[in-house]
Design an enzyme around this catalytic site. Structure first.
Site, PDB file in Angstrom:
ATOM      1  N   LYS A   1       0.789  -1.298   0.220  1.00  0.00           N
ATOM      2  CA  LYS A   1       0.153  -0.010   0.054  1.00  0.00           C
ATOM      3  C   LYS A   1       0.877   1.010   0.120  1.00  0.00           C
ATOM      4  CE  LYS A   1      -3.899  -2.531   2.109  1.00  0.00           C
ATOM      5  NZ  LYS A   1      -4.271  -3.028   3.218  1.00  0.00           N
TER       6      LYS A   1
ATOM      7  N   GLN B   1      -5.319  -1.810   9.255  1.00  0.00           N
ATOM      8  CA  GLN B   1      -5.009  -3.032   8.688  1.00  0.00           C
ATOM      9  C   GLN B   1      -5.608  -4.264   9.586  1.00  0.00           C
ATOM     10  OE1 GLN B   1      -3.353  -3.664   5.621  1.00  0.00           O
ATOM     11  NE2 GLN B   1      -4.040  -6.094   6.137  1.00  0.00           N
TER      12      GLN B   1
ATOM     13  N   ASP C   1     -11.427   1.717   2.985  1.00  0.00           N
ATOM     14  CA  ASP C   1     -11.456   0.360   3.051  1.00  0.00           C
ATOM     15  C   ASP C   1     -13.052   0.072   2.870  1.00  0.00           C
ATOM     16  OD1 ASP C   1      -9.595  -1.512   3.056  1.00  0.00           O
ATOM     17  OD2 ASP C   1      -9.368  -1.310   5.070  1.00  0.00           O
TER      18      ASP C   1
END
Length: 282
Positions: A52, A96, A119
């Site tokens: 990322k 995460q 997300d």
């Protein structure tokens, strides 16, 4: 011969488009910033986080990394999320997953400002998708729609079967296919006659987390087969939920593992970050 849907090439094209867009935004004085929080040092999570960061650097998105020790408490993590919610220079927040067992994942996801939920996991984002309102879409399903579009695979009017009903892939995938006017069936562990249901699919999305589960017996001649799974086989080689060598001869189009769905997830995360920065300007 099945069309091999190349996620590496398609994700690279999306990143190039975003790179151009971000450069134009910078010329107008608009910066895009993603904050990534990782708790603990899970090896797979560390790889994802690194990928990322690399994608951000390539496209021109600023990235802030918060690498917290495994023993970080829930309140400490919530406090960091709250601080990032308030920061005007941060457009996207990504925590995460998975988190260590002592932290309630749902509580953390709900704490993220939906306007920064790149997300697409916040209940508000999921609710917006289900009623056709604007909001962030979970990156893997959004990436699959791009794979189909950019490979010239028509969704409208097609029989679409999604195997798997997770909140991150299966459910949002079904809603996105409905939005594109597909006729959608969602299967799961309690589905009877799974092979027969799958064999009706013009587009088959495989997301159950079982290596090489789907053989040619599950696939209609000429169907587009999208493999969301990622595993290591007995020889430590990557494979998916689909037995690629067995299915390839009957499929009309198929995603490989690796190099299919995987690269699209990060490309769509970058896309969501750019959309978030635009919304902040508006």
């Amino acid at each position: 011969m099945a069309l091999i849907i190349n996620g590496k090439e398609i994700s690279a094209a999306i990143k190039e488009e975003l790179k151009t867009e971000v450069a134009q935004m910078k010329d107008e004085g608009i910066e895009v910033t993603l904050a990534v929080i990782q708790v603990g040092a899970d090896p797979a999570s560390s790889v994802y986080v690194r990928n990322k960061k690399n994608a951000c650097a390539y496209i021109g998105i600023n990235s802030l990394a918060y690498e917290l020790p495994e023993e970080t408490g829930e309140e400490e993590l919530l406090s960091l999320v709250s601080e990032l919610n308030k920061r005007k220079d941060v457009n996207g927040i990504l925590v995460q997953l998975p988190l260590p067992g002592h932290i309630n994942e749902d509580k953390i996801i709900r704490a993220i400002d939906p306007k920064k939920d790149v997300d697409g996991f916040h209940p508000q984002s999921v609710g917006a998708l289900s009623i056709g309102q604007p909001g962030f879409v979970s990156c893997t399903p959004a990436g699959i729609i791009q794979l189909l579009w950019r490979s010239g695979i028509e969704i409208e009017g097609k029989e679409c079967v999604v195997v798997g009903r997770s909140n991150i892939v299966g459910k949002p995938m079904a809603m996105l296919l409905l939005k594109e006017n597909g006729t959608v069936t969602v299967c799961h562990s309690k589905t009877k006659d799974l092979k027969e249901v799958c064999k009706k699919a013009d587009i088959l999305i495989c997301a159950i987390g079982k290596p090489k589960f789907f053989t040619k017996e599950y696939v209609k001649e000429g169907a587009a087969v999208i493999d969301v799974g990622i595993h290591r086989n007995e020889n430590n080689k990557l494979c998916g939920d689909v037995d690629y060598d067995d299915v390839y001869p009957v499929a009309g189009a198929i995603t490989p593992v690796p190099g299919g769905v995987g690269p699209m997830t990060i490309a769509m995360l970058m896309y969501n970050c750019v959309q978030s920065a635009k919304m902040f300007q508006e």
